[in-house]
Design a protein around this motif. Sequence first.
Motif, PDB file in Angstrom:
ATOM      1  N   TYR A  46      47.864  59.954  70.882  1.00 49.08           N
ATOM      2  CA  TYR A  46      48.278  61.332  70.600  1.00 49.08           C
ATOM      3  C   TYR A  46      48.783  61.465  69.164  1.00 49.08           C
ATOM      4  N   ARG A  47      49.708  60.573  68.771  1.00 49.74           N
ATOM      5  CA  ARG A  47      50.313  60.689  67.446  1.00 49.74           C
ATOM      6  C   ARG A  47      49.380  60.198  66.347  1.00 49.74           C
ATOM      7  N   LEU A  48      48.366  59.385  66.711  1.00 48.42           N
ATOM      8  CA  LEU A  48      47.457  58.838  65.711  1.00 48.42           C
ATOM      9  C   LEU A  48      46.249  59.729  65.453  1.00 48.42           C
ATOM     10  N   ALA A  49      46.070  60.731  66.305  1.00 47.82           N
ATOM     11  CA  ALA A  49      44.850  61.540  66.235  1.00 47.82           C
ATOM     12  C   ALA A  49      44.680  62.212  64.872  1.00 47.82           C
ATOM     13  N   GLY A  53      41.796  61.379  62.249  1.00 51.40           N
ATOM     14  CA  GLY A  53      40.791  62.433  62.119  1.00 51.40           C
ATOM     15  C   GLY A  53      39.842  62.456  63.293  1.00 51.40           C
ATOM     16  N   ALA A  54      40.361  62.114  64.463  1.00 51.69           N
ATOM     17  CA  ALA A  54      39.528  62.063  65.677  1.00 51.69           C
ATOM     18  C   ALA A  54      40.377  62.500  66.862  1.00 51.69           C
ATOM     19  N   PRO A  55      39.744  62.986  67.913  1.00 48.31           N
ATOM     20  CA  PRO A  55      40.509  63.409  69.089  1.00 48.31           C
ATOM     21  C   PRO A  55      41.167  62.207  69.769  1.00 48.31           C
ATOM     22  N   PRO A  56      42.301  62.421  70.481  1.00 51.54           N
ATOM     23  CA  PRO A  56      43.019  61.319  71.127  1.00 51.54           C
ATOM     24  C   PRO A  56      42.149  60.434  72.021  1.00 51.54           C
ATOM     25  N   PRO A  57      41.248  60.989  72.867  1.00 51.04           N
ATOM     26  CA  PRO A  57      40.445  60.097  73.709  1.00 51.04           C
ATOM     27  C   PRO A  57      39.606  59.111  72.893  1.00 51.04           C
ATOM     28  N   GLN A  58      39.080  59.570  71.748  1.00 48.95           N
ATOM     29  CA  GLN A  58      38.287  58.672  70.910  1.00 48.95           C
ATOM     30  C   GLN A  58      39.169  57.579  70.301  1.00 48.95           C
ATOM     31  N   VAL A  59      40.363  57.966  69.854  1.00 44.33           N
ATOM     32  CA  VAL A  59      41.287  56.976  69.283  1.00 44.33           C
ATOM     33  C   VAL A  59      41.683  55.953  70.346  1.00 44.33           C
ATOM     34  N   ALA A  61      39.968  55.010  72.973  1.00 42.28           N
ATOM     35  CA  ALA A  61      38.831  54.123  73.237  1.00 42.28           C
ATOM     36  C   ALA A  61      38.697  53.064  72.147  1.00 42.28           C
ATOM     37  N   GLU A  62      38.895  53.462  70.880  1.00 43.03           N
ATOM     38  CA  GLU A  62      38.810  52.506  69.772  1.00 43.03           C
ATOM     39  C   GLU A  62      39.921  51.462  69.863  1.00 43.03           C
ATOM     40  N   LEU A  63      41.108  51.902  70.245  1.00 45.99           N
ATOM     41  CA  LEU A  63      42.216  50.958  70.394  1.00 45.99           C
ATOM     42  C   LEU A  63      41.949  49.961  71.516  1.00 45.99           C
ATOM     43  N   ALA A  64      41.454  50.463  72.639  1.00 46.11           N
ATOM     44  CA  ALA A  64      41.167  49.579  73.776  1.00 46.11           C
ATOM     45  C   ALA A  64      40.146  48.520  73.384  1.00 46.11           C
ATOM     46  N   ASP A  65      39.134  48.911  72.620  1.00 47.95           N
ATOM     47  CA  ASP A  65      38.102  47.950  72.186  1.00 47.95           C
ATOM     48  C   ASP A  65      38.672  46.925  71.200  1.00 47.95           C
ATOM     49  N   ALA A  66      39.672  47.339  70.424  1.00 50.12           N
ATOM     50  CA  ALA A  66      40.213  46.459  69.376  1.00 50.12           C
ATOM     51  C   ALA A  66      41.238  45.463  69.898  1.00 50.12           C
ATOM     52  N   LEU A  67      41.708  45.659  71.113  1.00 51.33           N
ATOM     53  CA  LEU A  67      42.759  44.788  71.654  1.00 51.33           C
ATOM     54  C   LEU A  67      42.232  43.387  71.940  1.00 51.33           C
ATOM     55  N   ASP A  79      41.811  49.401  79.259  1.00 56.87           N
ATOM     56  CA  ASP A  79      40.718  50.366  79.159  1.00 56.87           C
ATOM     57  C   ASP A  79      41.293  51.723  78.783  1.00 56.87           C
ATOM     58  N   ALA A  80      40.430  52.557  78.272  1.00 56.98           N
ATOM     59  CA  ALA A  80      40.838  53.907  77.871  1.00 56.98           C
ATOM     60  C   ALA A  80      40.489  54.889  78.973  1.00 56.98           C
ATOM     61  N   GLN A  81      41.415  55.797  79.207  1.00 56.96           N
ATOM     62  CA  GLN A  81      41.167  56.879  80.164  1.00 56.96           C
ATOM     63  C   GLN A  81      41.775  58.138  79.561  1.00 56.96           C
ATOM     64  N   GLY A  82      40.895  58.991  79.039  1.00 56.09           N
ATOM     65  CA  GLY A  82      41.389  60.154  78.304  1.00 56.09           C
ATOM     66  C   GLY A  82      42.144  59.675  77.076  1.00 56.09           C
ATOM     67  N   PRO A  83      43.341  60.207  76.827  1.00 51.61           N
ATOM     68  CA  PRO A  83      44.103  59.826  75.627  1.00 51.61           C
ATOM     69  C   PRO A  83      44.955  58.564  75.829  1.00 51.61           C
ATOM     70  N   TYR A  84      44.833  57.924  76.982  1.00 48.45           N
ATOM     71  CA  TYR A  84      45.676  56.776  77.295  1.00 48.45           C
ATOM     72  C   TYR A  84      44.904  55.469  77.201  1.00 48.45           C
ATOM     73  N   VAL A  85      45.628  54.417  76.793  1.00 51.22           N
ATOM     74  CA  VAL A  85      45.125  53.058  76.931  1.00 51.22           C
ATOM     75  C   VAL A  85      45.912  52.437  78.072  1.00 51.22           C
ATOM     76  N   ASN A  86      45.213  52.028  79.122  1.00 52.11           N
ATOM     77  CA  ASN A  86      45.850  51.482  80.315  1.00 52.11           C
ATOM     78  C   ASN A  86      45.734  49.963  80.333  1.00 52.11           C
ATOM     79  N   PHE A  87      46.830  49.309  80.729  1.00 49.21           N
ATOM     80  CA  PHE A  87      46.882  47.851  80.743  1.00 49.21           C
ATOM     81  C   PHE A  87      46.986  47.361  82.182  1.00 49.21           C
ATOM     82  N   HIS A  88      46.059  46.489  82.549  1.00 50.06           N
ATOM     83  CA  HIS A  88      45.945  46.038  83.931  1.00 50.06           C
ATOM     84  C   HIS A  88      46.370  44.580  84.074  1.00 50.06           C
ATOM     85  N   PRO A  89      47.013  44.238  85.201  1.00 48.43           N
ATOM     86  CA  PRO A  89      47.488  42.871  85.404  1.00 48.43           C
ATOM     87  C   PRO A  89      46.386  41.948  85.925  1.00 48.43           C
ATOM     88  N   GLY A  90      46.606  40.648  85.725  1.00 49.49           N
ATOM     89  CA  GLY A  90      45.715  39.640  86.272  1.00 49.49           C
ATOM     90  C   GLY A  90      46.350  38.945  87.459  1.00 49.49           C
TER      91      GLY A  90
END
Length: 595
Positions: A46-49, A53-59, A61-67, A79-90
Amino acid sequence: MYLQFRADVEAALRDALEAAGYPTDDLGIEQPPEGVDAVLASSAAYRLASEAGAPPPQVAAELADALDLSEYEYVARADAQGPYVNFHPGEAYFGAALSVREDAGRLDPTGESVVVEHTSANPTGPVHVGRARNPILGDAVANVLEYAGNDVERHYYVNDAGRQMAVFTWAYETFEEEDLPEPERDRIEYDLVRYYRKGNEFLENAEPSAVEAAEAEIESIMQGLEAGDEETYERVGEVVDQVLAGMTECLARLPAAFDEFVKETRFMRDGSTDDVVSRLKDLDEAVYEEDAWQLDLPNFEKNLVFLRSDGTSLYTTRDLAHHEWKFDNYDRAVTVLGEDHKLQAGQLREALDLLGNDTSQLESVIYSYVNLPEGKMSTRAGTGVDLDDLLDEAIARAREEVETRLDDRIRDDDLTDEDVERIAHQVGIGAVRYDIVSKQPTKAITFEWSRALDFEAQSAPYVQYVHARCCGILDEARSGSEPASGGEPRADEAGAVPEGVDVSLLDAPEERDLLRVIARFPGVVESAADELEPHRVATYTREFAEMFNAFYRECPVLAADDPELRQARVALVAAARHTIANALDILGVEAPNSM
């Protein structure tokens, strides 16, 4: 494991943001949106959008890929879901939750010493319902701070130097037993409060000449305390100590215990109060008005009076010395206060600031009072409802409820009359404590039996029953069974999955949900301690109970067809039992083994 999971998420997210050239001052870590089975989420997109220069969902998704999560044991994927990056346990995260035992929710030592002052009711008679929130809330605050790794002491500050105690002492020495009504209860504070009430009645209704003579004696007691007269201290102490002993016995029923009773006369006798008065007089804010020394504090409508014209100090003056003593001996000082002390607390803090103290050490928990539907209570008039009365009625109502439930089903031959009485005490007093501590402190409470003792709703009995059910399952699992064939599994090392248990077998949604809520307990403790809000733990116990009951309905434990699955579910019940037991312990609510 939850706190480590969060630390790993923060580290991985910070690395990804730095690599992309984004600021890392706000990671946006929060609970995931409803319906998402992740443990944590980040809303940083949200704050990085605007910067990206891109909508929050795109940002997102890029963050999730970069992790890069390869080096983190507990975080399996993001994984990205809308404007959120969600972190899942193992599986390691779920395995750590399954290993929880006696130390559930206890955090590593902080090295900080904390004094929690609570209750501190004037020793003028029985503890009344209207003030019951202070010991219940104060005890829970101390408990959660202790679970959070602090070295905690619980103090009761005894007002043994004010006018009330001078009146009480005079009345105790003046009136005869035969002039008093029968005590309401056979305990010392109920006996002595009759003198206090008689004294106040006399001062309000006697002839002016008699009142004048009494006031002269009361004033001499106050002057004797101020002058350090040993005989006066002994006279007042005889009354204070007896009344306080009875009040302590009442509070022990909650239970609320104290490490130290700190008398305010201590700070008169050791010269601390005189030192404070001298330093206050030297302040630019000190003025002599209306026959008293006062502090003119611009942030408050009323001045702070700290010395009367006759040279006697006030409660707040002595409390300033008391707090400076706290600052010298503890890293943090937490005080639990009723809403009517809010002005006094603010003036105290400002005066401590002016005296050169670091008031960042001082924290206050302000609460609203407890009322019964019948109305407000008054100690002085003797018309209120005592805490003892409330607890007696709680036990009686709980006993009636337990016996009714036993009559509605086949009575368990193993449940004796002693068991019924034990359960009535645990449930009845637990209901009072839980109902009071589960509310935000600043919200007023009208205590209602129908809500507090509702076994089916989200009340103490509802949560206590989860612990009792866990105990029943584990007892049955143990009977005639070694751990390897069905008893409660034991982990030899902290953090190790119990031997012979395969956590991957616990893959049903209800099993995973229960593991997640178990894992989250340390985070709840941390936030409740940080914010001094033990009601967060109560909210957690209700969520926990819902998750456990869903698991219990959908996932047979002892009747599981597969022995390995049975063993894993028994281990899950064991972890659940330790977690809910410690959560109730923080709240000061007993965890019954049977109900």
